[in-house]
Each structure stands twice: as C-alpha cells, then as structure tokens.
Design a protein around this motif. Structure first.
Motif, PDB file in Angstrom:
ATOM      1  N   UNK A  70       0.826  -1.208   0.000  1.00 48.15           N
ATOM      2  CA  UNK A  70       0.000   0.000   0.000  1.00 48.15           C
ATOM      3  C   UNK A  70       0.862   1.262   0.000  1.00 48.15           C
ATOM      4  N   UNK A  71       1.977   1.236   0.744  1.00 45.72           N
ATOM      5  CA  UNK A  71       2.890   2.384   0.752  1.00 45.72           C
ATOM      6  C   UNK A  71       3.507   2.596  -0.621  1.00 45.72           C
ATOM      7  N   UNK A  72       3.925   1.508  -1.288  1.00 42.49           N
ATOM      8  CA  UNK A  72       4.489   1.646  -2.630  1.00 42.49           C
ATOM      9  C   UNK A  72       3.502   2.243  -3.609  1.00 42.49           C
ATOM     10  N   UNK A  73       2.252   1.788  -3.548  1.00 43.51           N
ATOM     11  CA  UNK A  73       1.228   2.350  -4.430  1.00 43.51           C
ATOM     12  C   UNK A  73       0.973   3.818  -4.099  1.00 43.51           C
ATOM     13  N   UNK A  74       0.960   4.163  -2.810  1.00 45.56           N
ATOM     14  CA  UNK A  74       0.720   5.547  -2.410  1.00 45.56           C
ATOM     15  C   UNK A  74       1.826   6.468  -2.917  1.00 45.56           C
ATOM     16  N   UNK A  75       3.075   6.005  -2.865  1.00 41.19           N
ATOM     17  CA  UNK A  75       4.194   6.797  -3.373  1.00 41.19           C
ATOM     18  C   UNK A  75       4.007   7.100  -4.851  1.00 41.19           C
ATOM     19  N   UNK A  76       3.648   6.077  -5.620  1.00 38.82           N
ATOM     20  CA  UNK A  76       3.459   6.271  -7.062  1.00 38.82           C
ATOM     21  C   UNK A  76       2.273   7.181  -7.360  1.00 38.82           C
ATOM     22  N   UNK A  77       1.175   6.993  -6.646  1.00 43.15           N
ATOM     23  CA  UNK A  77      -0.035   7.762  -6.919  1.00 43.15           C
ATOM     24  C   UNK A  77       0.141   9.235  -6.570  1.00 43.15           C
ATOM     25  N   UNK A  78       0.778   9.510  -5.431  1.00 45.13           N
ATOM     26  CA  UNK A  78       0.873  10.894  -4.944  1.00 45.13           C
ATOM     27  C   UNK A  78       2.074  11.630  -5.541  1.00 45.13           C
ATOM     28  N   UNK A  79       3.243  10.987  -5.547  1.00 44.81           N
ATOM     29  CA  UNK A  79       4.459  11.671  -5.977  1.00 44.81           C
ATOM     30  C   UNK A  79       4.704  11.581  -7.477  1.00 44.81           C
ATOM     31  N   UNK A  80       4.156  10.573  -8.116  1.00 46.24           N
ATOM     32  CA  UNK A  80       4.339  10.407  -9.567  1.00 46.24           C
ATOM     33  C   UNK A  80       2.966  10.196 -10.212  1.00 46.24           C
TER      34      UNK A  80
END
Length: 338
Positions: free
Chosen positions: A105-115
C-alpha cells in the motif's frame, strides 16, 4: 477419505457456478446464454448466436478478465493464508501479518501521490516491490545466527506496518483531490479495473505457488508438531521459513498490486477448510485455493449488485463476511486460554 472425495466435486461445482454468475451479472443486462456464447466466441475466435457487438465487448473485455482475476487472486490469498497459519501454528494468522500488504500500500501511495503521471502498471510494480522489500526487512529483523523467531517476526511485522501506515498518512495529507481519491479507492480494494496483463501475471504466480506449496506440504505438516520435532525429521526449518515467507510475499504482493488490499480471504477460507478436512496441508492447500477463488468471485458479484448502479469495493464485502468470522475465532481462542 470419503468426505474428501465428496468435497472435491462440491467445490468444483461452486467454482463453476460462481464463474458463470460472474460473467453473467452486471449493470449491462445480458442473458445467461448470451454471456456463455460470448465467452465461447472469445475462446474460439468464432461468432455464433445473435449477440450484439456491445454485449460481446462487455463480456470479453470487462466481465471475463474480472472473473478470472477474482478467481486467481482469491486462490492466491487463500493458499498464502493456509501457509501462514501452518507456519505460525496459529489459526488467526493472515497473509498481511508480516507487513506485506502495508508495504505494498505504501508503494502504491508513493506512485499515486508523488508520480501522478505514471500508469496503473507502474503503480502495481511499485506496490509489489515495496511489499517484497517490507517482507525482507521484517525477516531480517527477526533473524539471527540461531535462526528465526516467530514472535519477533510477528512483532517486526506490526512495527513495519505501523511505519508504512504513517508514511501513507503523510502522503494522504500531501495528496491533491484527484490523487487522494485514487489512493482511497486503491486502498479499499477492487477488481473493477481488471486487465488481461494482471490476469496473466496472477495466473503465472498462482501456478508457481501451487506447485511449490504442494511440494512443501509434508514439511508444513511436520512443522505443526513444533520446530524441534521438524528438525529431528531432517527438515531445514530456517530455509523452509524463508522460502515460504518469500513465496507468500510474492503472492500477496502481486495480488495487492493487481486489486488493492482485499482482506479476510486468507483468514476465513483456510480455517473453514481446516474445520472440514483437518490440518493435512496436502489436502488443505488445493481445497483452500478452490474455495478462495469461488468466495472472492461471489464477493465481487455482491459488490456489483448490492447497490446498483453504484459498485462497492470488494474489500467491504469480504470484511462484512470475514469480520464476524474473525470475532468467532477470537472467542474460540479465548475459551481455550481461559
């Protein structure tokens, strides 16, 4: 043995019926025969029956990949749950117990928010890589020169999950409205965005896990007696733990990457099968795969039809099923301890 033979055809019939219902039910009204004809047309690349082009498109491009993804993810999560419960010798264990779901979930959140400009495949890749990295960190924290402590593994999983949750909270605070909506929907878990590349990846992982877990079934049975007894039987317990934990991380990570976080399948299904068949993993694992596939397909049907034309995230349906069952298990464990 008779009960086991009787259960196989029952599970197969449940799987077939849930699959047929899944390709036949949805916001677009398509009859059962037309839905099956559309599946046949897709499989054979022929055109039989008087099926409207838009109906053929809905079945072959929307409902069929969605059904297959639900079946494969359900089977993966159920088998991983059975393995984790056997590995920790605890019916309350769940695939997310080692922190892989939180890491994904953290990996997906990084991609969704930062990229925000990356596609869904990159979001899934980020989820899988972070889930796998989280698992490796947890295993490293729980290991030393003498082996791996199950208690430390559980505590490390809780700690890493808390850190991942804090990271997700920070990213949620920083997200704009569009990213916040995407992040919320992804965390809820849904099969609505099923794509054929996800189906192929999950099917490949399912075949790998089923083959490897079945080879380790007897070692898991020995581990139920205790680690010392398993070592006396010639089993390399530490290597077995590492292999099974990494395989569960692979299965859960790929599933979370494809569908988001779907809870309780890995908890409920193995326990139900164990209540019927007993703890033998050679029977428990394949039967859990069948029941997990059917249960997630049925839950997805419920998510589509509960509040039409709106669609619920499938994780809400599985939580409605799994949470009462989890409370039942807790009450059982309490009665044993008191």
């Amino acid at each position: 043995m008779l009960q086991y033979r009787w259960l196989w055809p029952t599970m197969m019939m449940l799987l077939i019926l849930s699959s047929i219902l899944s390709v036949s039910v949805g916001p677009v009204s398509i009859s059962l025969m037309d839905s099956l004809s559309a599946v046949f047309n897709w499989a054979t690349q022929q055109s039989i029956g008087n099926i409207a082009p838009h109906e053929q498109l809905v079945v072959s491009n929307v409902r069929l990949p969605r059904t297959l993804l639900a079946l494969t993810v359900g089977a993966i999560l159920a088998q991983c749950g059975a393995v984790m419960q056997g590995l920790f010798r605890n019916p309350l264990a769940d695939p997310g117990i080692i922190g892989v779901s939180s890491g994904a979930a953290l990996g997906a959140a990084i991609c969704i928010v930062l990229f925000p400009d990356v596609g869904s495949l990159m979001i899934s890749l980020g989820a899988f890589l972070c889930g796998l990295a989280t698992t490796l960190i947890v295993y490293r924290l729980a290991s030393n020169g003498l082996g791996t402590s199950v208690v430390l593994l559980l505590l490390s999983g809780v700690a890493i999950a808390a850190l991942a949750g804090a990271g997700i909270g920070v990213l949620t605070y920083l997200a704009n409205d569009m990213a916040l909506r995407d992040l919320t929907l992804w965390q809820m878990g849904s099969i609505a965005g099923a794509q054929w590349q996800y189906v192929g990846l999950c099917l490949l992982v399912l075949v790998l896990l089923s083959w490897r877990f079945q080879r380790d079934a007897m070692a898991l049975n020995a581990l139920l007696l205790g680690e010392a007894e398993a070592r006396h039987l010639g089993i390399n317990v530490d290597r077995l733990k590492l292999r099974l934990i990494l395989l569960c991380a692979l299965g859960v990570g790929v599933s979370v990457a494809a569908t988001g976080i779907i809870g309780f399948i890995g908890l409920v299904v193995p326990h139900l099968v164990r209540m019927i068949l007993g703890p033998d993993h050679k029977r428990l694992l394949p039967m859990s795969a069948l029941l997990g596939a059917a249960l997630l397909a049925l839950a997805d049907i419920g998510a589509r039809t509960f509040l039409p034309p709106a669609e619920l995230p499938v994780s809400l349906v599985t939580a409605l099923i799994g949470a009462p069952f989890f409370i039942f298990l807790l009450l059982q464990q309490r009665s044993k301890l008191i």
